[in-house]
Design an enzyme around this catalytic site. Structure first.
Site, PDB file in Angstrom:
ATOM      1  N   CYS A   7       0.838  -1.199   0.000  1.00  0.00           N
ATOM      2  CA  CYS A   7       0.000   0.000   0.000  1.00  0.00           C
ATOM      3  C   CYS A   7       0.880   1.259   0.000  1.00  0.00           C
ATOM      4  O   CYS A   7       1.638   1.461  -0.932  1.00  0.00           O
ATOM      5  CB  CYS A   7      -0.996  -0.034   1.157  1.00  0.00           C
ATOM      6  N   HIS A  67      -3.714  -4.734  -0.655  1.00  0.00           N
ATOM      7  CA  HIS A  67      -3.339  -5.421   0.577  1.00  0.00           C
ATOM      8  C   HIS A  67      -3.439  -6.927   0.364  1.00  0.00           C
ATOM      9  O   HIS A  67      -4.531  -7.490   0.425  1.00  0.00           O
ATOM     10  CB  HIS A  67      -4.269  -5.009   1.725  1.00  0.00           C
ATOM     11  N   GLU A 110      -2.628  -9.220   2.378  1.00  0.00           N
ATOM     12  CA  GLU A 110      -3.059  -9.853   3.627  1.00  0.00           C
ATOM     13  C   GLU A 110      -4.563  -9.763   3.835  1.00  0.00           C
ATOM     14  O   GLU A 110      -5.120 -10.448   4.699  1.00  0.00           O
ATOM     15  CB  GLU A 110      -2.309  -9.227   4.813  1.00  0.00           C
TER      16      GLU A 110
END
Length: 231
Positions: A83, A212, A214
């Site tokens: 990011c 992102h 994750e």
């Protein structure tokens, strides 16, 4: 069987626990720290980033992170930005900020826009997305190059984005191939929200994603597994 060691850089930027959990899930031994010895010794370094570009740069400088990142990359040691952790790899950003010193700001000669200086690993300026709805928040499909490592098995999948600013020029187009060498030119993955923007870059030891991983479900976990294979 040994697991790759990964440091998630801790320098005060947002909630990074989800990145730690995701990396553990895909098989890494993970430490959240800014300790120089740990950063230097780890197989991989993850640079997260949440918030304004200029504020993140101030936090990175306070943790002496630019020097730590430079040292790793000079030695060919893998780094992954996420990011705003990707955005700061570029030269600058037009995002408004409150600088702590005159050396941390500049002004675009063409339109007077105030710029925050980045780490300068790639040429280019991060700017506000030209789209009907900003921030770009949600799932978008990506378009990866043929020789991608990060997106092996997940090219064309959808990943989770939360951002208002992005790089919109391919960094490879701004580099002189005679100086960089064709094998060292960045490989760029694209996505679209109002306009095409850089969704990820793979460039030797340095990789980064605007989204992102994750928070991107199975596709994001696979991308992190792919990155671990480069360590």
């Amino acid at each position: 069987m040994s697991h790759p060691s990964v440091v998630v850089l801790s320098y005060g930027s947002g909630n990074v626990r989800s990145a730690v959990r995701a990396l553990k899930r895909v098989g890494a031994d993970v430490e959240l720290t800014a300790d120089p010895d740990a950063v230097g010794a780890a197989d991989g370094l993850v640079v997260p980033g949440v918030g304004a570009f200029g504020a993140v740069m101030d936090q990175l400088r306070s943790a002496h992170a630019p020097r730590l990142i430079d040292r790793r990359l000079a030695g060919g040691r893998p780094v992954l930005g996420i990011c705003v952790g990707m955005q700061v790899m570029f030269d600058s950003s037009t995002e408004r900020f409150e600088p702590l010193g005159e050396h941390r700001e500049g002004r675009d000669a063409r339109d007077g826009t105030r710029r925050a200086g980045g780490l300068g690993q790639w040429p280019g300026t991060v700017s506000r997305l030209r789209a009907g709805v900003v921030p770009h928040m949600g799932w978008s499909e990506v378009r990866a190059p043929r020789d991608t490592v990060l997106f092996d098995g997940v090219a064309g999948e959808r990943f989770y984005f939360v951002h208002s600013y992005a790089a919109t020029t391919d960094p490879a187009a701004l580099l002189d191939p005679l100086e960089s060498g064709p094998a060292r030119l960045p490989r760029t993955t694209w996505a679209t929200h109002g306009e095409d923007f850089v969704a990820a870059v793979e460039n030797g030891a340095l990789s980064a994603t605007q989204f992102h991983p994750e928070k991107s479900g199975d596709a994001g976990f696979q991308l992190l597994r792919n990155w671990l294979t480069t360590l």
